[in-house]
Design a protein around this motif. Structure first.
Motif, PDB file in Angstrom:
ATOM      1  N   THR A   6     -25.463  31.365 -36.497  1.00 28.14           N
ATOM      2  CA  THR A   6     -24.111  30.936 -37.256  1.00 28.14           C
ATOM      3  C   THR A   6     -24.480  30.594 -38.623  1.00 28.14           C
ATOM      4  OG1 THR A   6     -23.767  30.248 -35.081  1.00 28.14           O
ATOM      5  CG2 THR A   6     -22.511  29.005 -36.472  1.00 28.14           C
ATOM      6  N   CYS A   9     -23.792  33.489 -40.673  1.00 24.64           N
ATOM      7  CA  CYS A   9     -22.225  33.753 -40.935  1.00 24.64           C
ATOM      8  C   CYS A   9     -21.290  33.116 -41.739  1.00 24.64           C
ATOM      9  CB  CYS A   9     -21.950  34.058 -39.752  1.00 24.64           C
ATOM     10  SG  CYS A   9     -22.154  35.185 -38.983  1.00 24.64           S
ATOM     11  N   VAL A  57     -30.483  39.641 -42.452  1.00 23.31           N
ATOM     12  CA  VAL A  57     -29.832  38.942 -42.678  1.00 23.31           C
ATOM     13  C   VAL A  57     -30.217  38.295 -44.216  1.00 23.31           C
ATOM     14  CG1 VAL A  57     -29.735  35.795 -43.280  1.00 23.31           C
ATOM     15  CG2 VAL A  57     -29.882  37.671 -40.713  1.00 23.31           C
TER      16      VAL A  57
END
Length: 88
Positions: A6, A9, A57
């Motif tokens: 989270t 993002c 990521v």
């Protein structure tokens, strides 16, 4: 979704919003801040989800901050050339 993903993002959304704002220094100040926040965040994602998700990521962050990555690669290449010695 876990807290680390989270936050990753949210980091990506903030990076894209900052890229849309006008900047006098071609966004370098924003890039330094995003790098400072993003490196520990990639580590956090890697600890929680393993190295493959951490690499995904990291790749996403590199695609967002591509010019600092390009300049860092050029600097590394130039630095490595200095240590090789004279060409024969």
């Amino acid at each position: 979704m876990s807290l680390s993903l989270t936050l990753a993002c949210l980091w990506a959304v903030i990076a894209n919003v900052l890229a849309m704002m006008p900047s006098k220094d071609q966004h370098w100040r924003n890039a330094y801040i995003l790098i400072g926040i993003g490196i520990p965040l990639v580590g956090y994602v890697t600890v929680q989800h393993g190295p493959w998700i951490g690499l995904l990521v990291l790749a996403a962050g590199c695609s967002i901050l591509r010019w600092p990555v390009i300049y860092f690669g050029r600097w590394l290449r130039k630095s490595a050339g200095q240590f090789r010695g004279p060409a024969e």
